[in-house]
Motif scaffolding. Structure first.
Motif, PDB file in Angstrom:
ATOM      1  N   MET A   1      -0.987   4.221 -36.094  1.00  0.00           N
ATOM      2  CA  MET A   1      -1.435   4.771 -34.812  1.00  0.00           C
ATOM      3  C   MET A   1      -2.767   5.516 -34.954  1.00  0.00           C
ATOM      4  O   MET A   1      -3.281   6.032 -33.995  1.00  0.00           O
ATOM      5  N   SER A   2      -3.319   5.585 -36.166  1.00  0.00           N
ATOM      6  CA  SER A   2      -4.471   6.450 -36.384  1.00  0.00           C
ATOM      7  C   SER A   2      -5.708   6.009 -35.620  1.00  0.00           C
ATOM      8  O   SER A   2      -6.613   6.800 -35.398  1.00  0.00           O
ATOM      9  N   ASP A   3      -5.754   4.724 -35.206  1.00  0.00           N
ATOM     10  CA  ASP A   3      -6.926   4.258 -34.476  1.00  0.00           C
ATOM     11  C   ASP A   3      -6.691   4.211 -32.971  1.00  0.00           C
ATOM     12  O   ASP A   3      -7.495   3.662 -32.223  1.00  0.00           O
ATOM     13  N   ALA A   4      -5.564   4.750 -32.518  1.00  0.00           N
ATOM     14  CA  ALA A   4      -5.259   4.752 -31.088  1.00  0.00           C
ATOM     15  C   ALA A   4      -6.237   5.649 -30.334  1.00  0.00           C
ATOM     16  O   ALA A   4      -6.725   6.658 -30.856  1.00  0.00           O
ATOM     17  N   ASP A 326       1.628  21.458 -36.311  1.00  0.00           N
ATOM     18  CA  ASP A 326       0.735  20.348 -36.636  1.00  0.00           C
ATOM     19  C   ASP A 326       1.149  19.082 -35.883  1.00  0.00           C
ATOM     20  O   ASP A 326       1.122  17.981 -36.438  1.00  0.00           O
ATOM     21  N   LEU A 327       1.484  19.237 -34.612  1.00  0.00           N
ATOM     22  CA  LEU A 327       1.986  18.110 -33.824  1.00  0.00           C
ATOM     23  C   LEU A 327       1.037  16.923 -33.845  1.00  0.00           C
ATOM     24  O   LEU A 327       1.474  15.766 -33.933  1.00  0.00           O
ATOM     25  N   VAL A 328      -0.254  17.164 -33.759  1.00  0.00           N
ATOM     26  CA  VAL A 328      -1.223  16.062 -33.748  1.00  0.00           C
ATOM     27  C   VAL A 328      -1.077  15.217 -35.014  1.00  0.00           C
ATOM     28  O   VAL A 328      -1.014  13.980 -34.954  1.00  0.00           O
ATOM     29  N   LYS A 332       0.178  11.358 -35.291  1.00  0.00           N
ATOM     30  CA  LYS A 332      -0.729  10.383 -35.891  1.00  0.00           C
ATOM     31  C   LYS A 332      -0.052   9.606 -37.019  1.00  0.00           C
ATOM     32  O   LYS A 332      -0.254   8.404 -37.188  1.00  0.00           O
ATOM     33  N   ARG A 333       0.789  10.299 -37.780  1.00  0.00           N
ATOM     34  CA  ARG A 333       1.492   9.662 -38.895  1.00  0.00           C
ATOM     35  C   ARG A 333       2.777   8.963 -38.457  1.00  0.00           C
ATOM     36  O   ARG A 333       3.389   8.236 -39.251  1.00  0.00           O
TER      37      ARG A 333
END
Length: 365
Positions: A1-4, A326-328, A332-333
């Motif tokens: 999902m890192s490029d979403a 650290d929700l973001v 992302k992970r």
């Protein structure tokens, strides 16, 4: 999902947000003496500075505006100074932070009001709900209707609080026009039975919100001013008699004309089902020329879909940010989210406030 798209930078007025994820306003009832943010608040918000934007807990614009025990204000110098420690801490972590400004109106209790006076509202109609005072939940008090000549002072309280917010180092402000508080008590005809220029028609019921927004935008700039609305939420026993669609179509048209930087929309019942009532939220998005901030019941999949489809520019997450500082990074992970302890939501100290670990800290334990 890192490029979403959800994780890509976003331009918001003069700011560039690191991502499209917003920390929603979350009342925690931990202000100290003089309703000044506690020293722990700086740690709490700084821990969550990886959000593209933090919107603080609702913060009263005057002593009269308070409706819950130990909620912070932004109308004294001590409060401004206390908030400055918070904004400095967030900025030191590279974050951006707006303060949510509110007046609760009838969602209050005489024990919280100056001189034990009755709370105020659009009309003298008591809400069938409770507030938090004296370390417990109690029925709200019977309100009185505001006289029309008192309304300019309410508008000015918001304007002054916005000026104080900039003095405290905030990047902007969000006007709380949602969840059954004062501005929505004027908007919704289940709470507004006035027959003067602030009651009756769609235009009249929207007048106070629009006057407040215009005053704040003139004071600090429209590009630093956001507004939150909740068209169909029954929060705090607010209700409508008429169809809310024409009311909110008009409000959003007017807010768009004022050029405010974002519209924050609670889609459905606050903290509850998204399909509580039929309403065209997509129509609001199309009417508004600025940034559309979507809120309520979003998870990673829905947030990614709405942003990538252009149905939202930003997405707000609420309670997940409490137990996941650290929700973001977790989103992302695709990592599991830590569970929230409901017993520590309101009041208290560090427990359930600043002691939730990040992924790295949890793995180190």
């Amino acid at each position: 999902m890192s490029d979403a798209t959800l994780f890509q930078p976003y331009p918001l007025g003069p700011l560039t947000l690191a991502n499209r994820i917003v920390m929603a306003p979350l009342t925690r009832n931990r202000a100290g003496e003089g309703l000044v943010p506690s020293p722990l608040a700086s740690t709490y918000y700084a821990q969550r500075a990886s959000a593209g934007l933090i919107i603080t807990e609702a913060t009263q614009v005057s002593a009269q505006a308070q409706g819950y025990q130990d909620t912070p204000g932004l109308y004294t110098q001590d409060q401004i100074d206390g908030w400055r420690t918070v904004t400095d801490a967030v900025h030191a972590r590279g974050g951006h932070i707006f303060v949510q400004l509110w007046h609760v109106g009838r969602i209050s209790h005489v024990d919280l009001q100056p001189g034990n006076a009755a709370p105020v509202s659009a009309s003298a109609l008591r809400a069938q709900t409770k507030t938090f005072v004296n370390n417990g939940f109690v029925d709200v008090s019977e309100p009185r209707a505001l006289d029309i000549d008192e309304l300019p002072a309410i508008v000015d309280d918001f304007r002054q609080a916005a000026a104080n917010a900039i003095a405290a180092g905030f990047d902007g402000v969000e006007i709380h026009g949602a969840n059954g508080y004062l501005l929505e008590q004027f908007i919704k005809d289940g709470a507004n039975q006035r027959t003067d220029a602030y009651g009756g028609s769609v235009e009249n019921r929207a007048r106070l919100l629009l006057e407040v927004t215009a005053a704040v935008a003139r004071e600090i700039g429209a590009d630093r001013t956001g507004v939150r609305i909740s068209p169909v939420s029954p929060a705090n026993a607010i209700s409508t008699v008429s169809d809310p669609q024409p009311q909110y179509d008009y409000i959003v048209d007017q807010l768009s004309a004022l050029g405010i930087v974002y519209l924050h929309v609670v889609e459905g019942a606050t903290g509850g089902p998204r399909d509580v009532a039929s309403f065209d939220f997509g129509g609001l998005r199309r009417r508004f020329n600025g940034t559309y901030l979507a809120n309520n019941g979003y998870d990673l999949q829905l947030a990614c879909a709405r942003v990538s489809e252009g149905k939202a520019d930003l997405v707000a997450f609420g309670r997940p940010f409490i137990s996941n500082p650290d929700l973001v990074e977790r989103l992302k992970r695709g990592a599991a989210l830590a569970a929230l302890n409901p017993a520590t939501l309101y009041g208290g100290g560090a427990e359930g406030y600043t002691d939730y670990p990040t992924l790295a800290e949890a793995h180190a334990q």
